[in-house]
Each structure stands twice: as C-alpha cells, then as structure tokens.
Design a protein around this motif. Structure first.
Motif, PDB file in Angstrom:
ATOM      1  N   ASN A   1       0.823  -1.216   0.000  1.00 46.54           N
ATOM      2  CA  ASN A   1       0.000   0.000   0.000  1.00 46.54           C
ATOM      3  C   ASN A   1       0.851   1.258   0.000  1.00 46.54           C
ATOM      4  O   ASN A   1       0.557   2.226  -0.712  1.00 46.54           O
ATOM      5  CB  ASN A   1      -0.935  -0.007   1.211  1.00 46.54           C
TER       6      ASN A   1
ATOM      7  N   GLN B   1     -12.505  -8.995  -9.355  1.00 44.21           N
ATOM      8  CA  GLN B   1     -12.303  -7.548  -9.394  1.00 44.21           C
ATOM      9  C   GLN B   1     -13.618  -6.811  -9.641  1.00 44.21           C
ATOM     10  O   GLN B   1     -13.879  -5.760  -9.030  1.00 44.21           O
ATOM     11  CB  GLN B   1     -11.289  -7.196 -10.479  1.00 44.21           C
TER      12      GLN B   1
ATOM     13  N   VAL C   1     -15.593  -6.707  -6.460  1.00 45.90           N
ATOM     14  CA  VAL C   1     -15.078  -5.676  -5.554  1.00 45.90           C
ATOM     15  C   VAL C   1     -15.501  -4.288  -6.039  1.00 45.90           C
ATOM     16  O   VAL C   1     -15.899  -3.424  -5.242  1.00 45.90           O
ATOM     17  CB  VAL C   1     -13.542  -5.769  -5.458  1.00 45.90           C
ATOM     18  N   ALA C   2     -15.416  -4.051  -7.364  1.00 46.56           N
ATOM     19  CA  ALA C   2     -15.818  -2.759  -7.924  1.00 46.56           C
ATOM     20  C   ALA C   2     -17.299  -2.492  -7.681  1.00 46.56           C
ATOM     21  O   ALA C   2     -17.712  -1.359  -7.406  1.00 46.56           O
ATOM     22  CB  ALA C   2     -15.499  -2.719  -9.419  1.00 46.56           C
ATOM     23  N   HIS C   3     -18.111  -3.534  -7.798  1.00 48.36           N
ATOM     24  CA  HIS C   3     -19.553  -3.377  -7.569  1.00 48.36           C
ATOM     25  C   HIS C   3     -19.850  -2.978  -6.128  1.00 48.36           C
ATOM     26  O   HIS C   3     -20.751  -2.168  -5.859  1.00 48.36           O
ATOM     27  CB  HIS C   3     -20.276  -4.683  -7.910  1.00 48.36           C
ATOM     28  N   ASN C   4     -19.084  -3.536  -5.198  1.00 48.27           N
ATOM     29  CA  ASN C   4     -19.306  -3.227  -3.781  1.00 48.27           C
ATOM     30  C   ASN C   4     -18.670  -1.906  -3.367  1.00 48.27           C
ATOM     31  O   ASN C   4     -19.031  -1.342  -2.336  1.00 48.27           O
ATOM     32  CB  ASN C   4     -18.748  -4.353  -2.910  1.00 48.27           C
ATOM     33  N   ASN C   5     -17.720  -1.420  -4.172  1.00 48.93           N
ATOM     34  CA  ASN C   5     -17.023  -0.187  -3.844  1.00 48.93           C
ATOM     35  C   ASN C   5     -17.740   0.985  -4.517  1.00 48.93           C
ATOM     36  O   ASN C   5     -17.275   1.565  -5.488  1.00 48.93           O
ATOM     37  CB  ASN C   5     -15.567  -0.273  -4.309  1.00 48.93           C
ATOM     38  N   LYS C   6     -18.900   1.340  -3.986  1.00 51.69           N
ATOM     39  CA  LYS C   6     -19.738   2.358  -4.618  1.00 51.69           C
ATOM     40  C   LYS C   6     -19.150   3.766  -4.506  1.00 51.69           C
ATOM     41  O   LYS C   6     -19.551   4.675  -5.218  1.00 51.69           O
ATOM     42  CB  LYS C   6     -21.139   2.333  -3.999  1.00 51.69           C
ATOM     43  N   GLN C   7     -18.202   3.981  -3.604  1.00 46.12           N
ATOM     44  CA  GLN C   7     -17.636   5.317  -3.422  1.00 46.12           C
ATOM     45  C   GLN C   7     -16.616   5.658  -4.502  1.00 46.12           C
ATOM     46  O   GLN C   7     -16.282   6.804  -4.705  1.00 46.12           O
ATOM     47  CB  GLN C   7     -16.973   5.408  -2.040  1.00 46.12           C
ATOM     48  N   ASN C   8     -16.080   4.629  -5.187  1.00 46.09           N
ATOM     49  CA  ASN C   8     -15.080   4.869  -6.210  1.00 46.09           C
ATOM     50  C   ASN C   8     -15.558   4.267  -7.532  1.00 46.09           C
ATOM     51  O   ASN C   8     -15.422   3.076  -7.780  1.00 46.09           O
ATOM     52  CB  ASN C   8     -13.733   4.253  -5.801  1.00 46.09           C
TER      53      ASN C   8
ATOM     54  N   PHE D   1     -12.990   2.450 -10.411  1.00 49.41           N
ATOM     55  CA  PHE D   1     -12.228   1.310  -9.909  1.00 49.41           C
ATOM     56  C   PHE D   1     -11.508   0.627 -11.072  1.00 49.41           C
ATOM     57  O   PHE D   1     -12.146   0.221 -12.052  1.00 49.41           O
ATOM     58  CB  PHE D   1     -13.166   0.310  -9.221  1.00 49.41           C
TER      59      PHE D   1
END
Length: 643
Positions: free
Chosen positions: A265, A320, A323-330, A333
C-alpha cells in the motif's frame, strides 16, 4: 524400600540427557512451517544449553548432545524430503536408511560442532555462590553484588560467542556443497515482520544471532536470580536481561516502521512506483505422474496450463468486478489484466536449445554432429523438439493471449539443451540446463532465458564425480548416462529485460530457478538500480503435498527483504504467491494442494537502490567468525592468567 525395575527404567529414560536433547531439537522444529509456532525460537535452545552447561566440560559429550539436538531439529523440520522415495518407488524404510538419515546426520554434525564448542571453549564461568557465612551484612551484600556482576559479564560474553557461533554453523550449512539454507533460526522471527526487516542490512543467516543471544541472556539471568535469591533472600537486578529487552524493543519498533514503508500500500501511493499485474498458475501434478505421462507419450502440459491460465484470468476479472460493484464510493475502480503470466519449473512441453556460441535460443535447423549413433539419436530428438517449439509459439501462445485479451509476457520453466561447438563447426548436444524462458512475443528472437546456476547436490549433480572414477562408473550404471551429460549450471549475472504490456516501460527480472530463491547471495549479482522484480519458478512435485512448498515460500520472503524487491512465484504442487519488498504475502494461492493460481499487482519502485546486503553480502557472518575467535581467545587468556 526398593523400587521396581519398571520404575527404575522409566527414571533412567526420563533423566537421559540424550533423549532430552533429541526431544528438544524436535521442539525447535515446531517454530517453522508447517507448525509455525514462532515464539519457540526464543526459548527452544534453553534445554540444550542446560544439558551442555550443567554437565562436565567435554567436547566429545557436547558434540554428541548437540548432534542429537540437530537430529531432532532437522529430522522433524525436513521430514518432507522422504517424499522423493515415492517418486522412485523406494520403500520408506530403505530411503530413510540410505538417504534421509545420513543427510540429516551430516547437517546435524554442524550443530554437534556448535555443541562441543559451547560445552567447552564458550562455556560460561558458572561460579559457585560466594561463601558469606559469618560476614557482616554490608560485607555479605558486597560479596553477592560482586558475584552477580562477574556472572553478568560472563553471561554477556558467552551469549555473544554462542550466538555468533550458531550463525557460523548455519552459514556453513547453507553454503558450499551442503547448500541448504532452509529454516535457519532467524526465520522463526517472521511473525509480525518487524524483527526480520534487519535482514536488509545483515542478511537472513545473521538474524539467528538475535534469538540465540536472547536465549543465553535469559538462561544466565534466570540462573543468577535463583542463586542470588536462595543465598541472599532478595532479588538481584538482572541488568543484562533488561538491556536485552530494551534492544529487542528498539529493533521491533524500528523494524515496524521499515516494514510499513516497504508495504504494498505504501509503495503504490508513490509516484515512482510501477504497477505490474502478475498471474502465477500451477496444475498441481506430482513428479511421478509427470514422468509416467512422458513415458506413455502423453503430452498435454501446454494444453492443461493454458486452460488453467484462462480459467484463472476469468476468475480474477470476476473477483475484481465484484469488488468494484461493492465499492460504490469509487466509480473509477481499475480492472487489472495479467501483464505477466508465470508457469512453474519444467512446465513447457517442448525442450529448447541454447547456442553457447551466441548465447541465444534457437529452434531452426543448425548443423548438428551425427558422428555416433548416440549423436544421431540426439539429433533426431532435437529436430522433434524444434517442431514442438514452433508449434507452441505459432499456435498455443497466440491462442492464450487472445483468450487473455492482452499480449501478456509468459515466463515458463523449460529444459534447455546445451549446444557446444565442435572442431569442424558443427554443434554437439552435451547435457542440459534447467532454465527459465521469458517469451514476450511469438518470434524465437524475442525469447530470453536464464539457467539455474545453483544446482542441488545429489539431485542435479554428483559431488566429486568429475575427479573420482568409481563415482563416474556407479553413476553411469545407475542412470545409463555418462557424467557430464546431465544438468549443467548456468552462468551470467545480467537480469532479464522484460517489457510490461500496457506501458512503454521495461523491468529488470532477477531470475530464481527452483530453490535459488532460498539462497540470498546467489541473487545479489543480478541487482541493479531501478525497477526490478524477482521471478521464481519451482517444481515441488518431487515432494508431493508436504511442508516443502510452505517452507520454500517462507524462505523466499526473506529474499524480498534482503534485496527490497517484490517477487512472484509459480510452483507446481507448491505455493504460488506474490510477495512485497517487506516480505509480506500480497496474495497466496488459496489451496496449495489443488490446481490454482495467485494474482497480484506488484509494486515495483522505479528508483529502487542497493541494500547493504546486496552490496556486501554476508559481511555480518564474517563478523560473527571474528567474534567467536575473540571470545575463544579471551577465555583461553583468562584461563592462563588464573592458572
């Protein structure tokens, strides 16, 4: 009242120091994979130190107790080696008798040497309690204080010598003909990653000094406290133990900050970091099965690996996208497709040929000598392999890249023929190289390779065979080939220059074939300033579903720390994984006992420099040799003066 014979026998067994040494060594093995009880590395030397120091000062006795300790340690830790017998259908009892136990006995002899010197030359003073009867209280207190300080200085000196000597014998095990650096004492400190970050400066072998020194300090402080309290009725201040704990705390704290700065990271947030998506794939096929299929003419390795690679790539994209579907803030992605695909050692169905004149791979027809029947047979075999290579490059590889929707670079293990020029200008095939092939395109000219340089004794070459006629004769009778026709070591120190699809950049690859990722000094010559990645290909199929894969992956993590380079590993029946420069696993195959994959985005620092270990190698081991010499000399001088 007389005791029964059974009770007497049990008492003798319980008090038998040899059995305790053997058992204590087995306890030490629990600090490493697959048991991984890391805290034991800090205390597992206590029993053997007690056995060596509370008995008589005898080198012979110390060697024996140390040897038994080593047998318990190594026989438990390296039990997986016996799986080789399964490949060749050797009964377990016979393999243990002719191979495993003799090898463990040789390795344990080094711990025996350590035990003999620790029991004699590096033995602490172990002064008896001072005679204070009839003394006034203040005189008595002063006598005990003087005794405690003498014991403290003796403990610190002994701890330095004992720890330094252990580093030296572990270096002897990991170097030269023995060449087995797995599970050195310092590797037991891996948990938390903080304490092992200092391998960047002193190397992994020298890390063993830290737990060994701490254990001796603990032993000496505990003995001093007990004797002091028994004779004085109060507690003494064990300043050596307090100081040791303070140093360990500072090492832990500093290592924690270093580890954080080299984490995935932290590096991905830097502008100088290049992201390289890598996919390591394995088909989980043991060596016995592979040998049987080759003999039966079954050659589907390429097809199986391609199907597994495509399935893995599709699964990576699905994950991936989830993860993108669940990461609604970004909403931006990124989806990463593999830029590099890595197959394990010996994965390529076809063999390759290396022209040693030009040091390049070729597959076209070249003048090859057919002077003898054996040469003609090799020529026919070579022609057949050329056809397989062309077929792979023109059909299999394009189909794979089409399915991946990217011109991914392929790394694969390959058996490579060693082509030597003859006097009349023809080429003669002599032996082979165990190599890594890098294939960025579909043309032969685009391929590059790096052959394994650090061969496994008895597995890939026979020590002393070139100079001993009877060894050559025995080898030929057993294998049906002459010494020299087998695996040859590679040469060179230039990293592979590999493009990163999707960018205009190239990355230097430090090649590590098979167990070369466990020998740090073998990789330092490939280190250059700039963007670099360690790529390892291994075939753990020789050892079935054993602890071999997990132990090698843990070893490999220390190469990343020593050189501060990320690594990607593809291991058949082992652990496919990606490792950050701080030694942390970025991704690891979910089930190493099944066919699978590992996918990760490697953080590659474009401005990576040289670590102290990359520049100076095992300089700390040389210092430990000097410390042992200084401690031994000091003890002999004090003994002479006291006499």
């Amino acid at each position: 009242m007389s005791t029964s014979p059974l009770v007497s026998l049990l008492k003798k067994i319980f008090l038998n120091r040899g059995l305790w040494s053997l058992f204590s060594g087995a306890i030490m093995a629990l600090a490493f994979e697959p048991y991984d009880i890391g805290f034991l590395v800090w205390v597992a030397l206590l029993p053997i130190l007690t056995i060596l120091w509370l008995g008589k000062a005898s080198f012979k006795r110390g060697f024996g107790m140390g040897w038994l300790y080593g047998m318990g340690w190594y026989s438990t830790s390296f039990w997986w080696i016996h799986e080789v017998g399964y490949v060749f259908d050797i009964p377990l009892w016979l393999f243990l008798l002719i191979a495993f136990l003799p090898l463990m006995a040789v390795y344990s002899a080094l711990i025996g040497l350590w035990g003999g010197l620790v029991a004699t030359v590096l033995r602490p003073r172990l002064e008896a309690a001072p005679a204070t009867e009839g003394l006034r209280p203040e005189k008595k207190k002063q006598a005990w204080a003087d005794w405690a300080w003498r014991d403290l200085f003796s403990t610190v000196g002994t701890a330095t010598g004992v720890a330094a000597l252990l580093v030296c014998v572990e270096w002897m095990r990991s170097s030269g003909t023995l060449a087995f650096s797995w599970n050195t004492l310092g590797m037991g400190m891996y948990h938390g990653l903080s304490m092992v970050q200092w391998a960047e400066f002193i190397g992994t072998t020298a890390l063993s000094f830290i737990p060994a020194f701490t254990t001796v300090i603990l032993w000496g402080a505990a003995r001093r406290s007990y004797i002091y309290f028994k004779g004085c009725g109060s507690h003494c201040r064990i300043w050596d133990f307090y100081g040791c704990m303070l140093v360990l705390f500072l090492l832990f704290l500093g290592g924690m900050f270093i580890s954080k700065s080299y984490s995935q990271n932290a590096l991905l947030r830097k502008d100088s970091t290049l992201s390289v998506p890598v996919l390591a794939v394995q088909i989980n096929k043991d060596q016995k099965e592979k040998i049987r299929e080759r003999r039966q003419g079954i050659s589907d390795f390429n097809q199986t690996l391609i199907e597994q690679t495509i399935a893995a790539s599709e699964d990576v994209l699905r994950r991936q996208m989830a993860v993108a579907h669940n990461n609604k803030q970004n909403l931006a992605f990124p989806l990463h497709r593999p830029a590099w695909v890595i197959w394990p050692e010996s994965a390529l169905e076809c063999d390759l040929s290396l022209d040693l004149i030009k040091n390049e791979i070729f597959t076209d027809e070249r003048p090859v000598t057919t002077a003898t029947v054996q040469d003609y047979a090799k020529y026919r075999y070579l022609t057949y392999q050329h056809g397989l290579t062309e077929n792979f490059l023109t059909q299999y590889l394009p189909a794979l890249r089409t399915a991946l929707n990217r011109d991914a670079v392929l790394f694969t293990g390959a058996d490579m023929h060693r082509m030597v020029p003859t006097a009349n200008g023809e080429l003669k095939m002599e032996g082979m190289l165990n190599a890594m092939a890098c294939i960025p395109g579909t043309e032969v000219q685009s391929m590059s390779s790096a052959a394994k340089q650090h061969l496994m004794p008895f597995g890939e070459y026979i020590p002393l065979a070139d100079s001993c006629e009877w060894i050559q004769r025995t080898y030929s009778e057993v294998t049906g080939t002459q010494v020299g026709d087998g695996i040859h070591p590679g040469t060179g120190n230039t990293p592979l220059s590999v493009p990163v699809p999707g960018t205009n950049e190239t990355v230097g690859v430090i090649p590590a074939v098979c167990y070369e990722d466990t020998v740090g000094t073998k990789l330092t010559k490939f280190v250059r300033k700039g963007a670099q990645v360690i790529v390892n290909i291994s075939n753990d199929g020789w050892f079935n579903h054993s602890a071999c894969g997990a132990q090698q992956a843990r070893n490999a993590a220390f190469r990343c720390i020593e050189l501060r380079r990320p690594m990607v590993r593809a291991a058949n029946m082992g652990v496919c994984c990606a490792i950050a420069p701080n030694g942390a696993f970025i991704d690891r195959q979910e089930n190493e006992h099944q066919a699978g994959y590992s996918f990760a985005v490697l953080p590659v620092d474009r401005n990576a420099g040289f670590t102290l270990f990359a520049i100076a190698g095992d300089w700390a081991v040389a210092l430990c040799f000097l410390l042992v010499l200084a401690c031994a000399t000091g003890k002999l001088v004090r003994k002479k003066l006291s006499a």
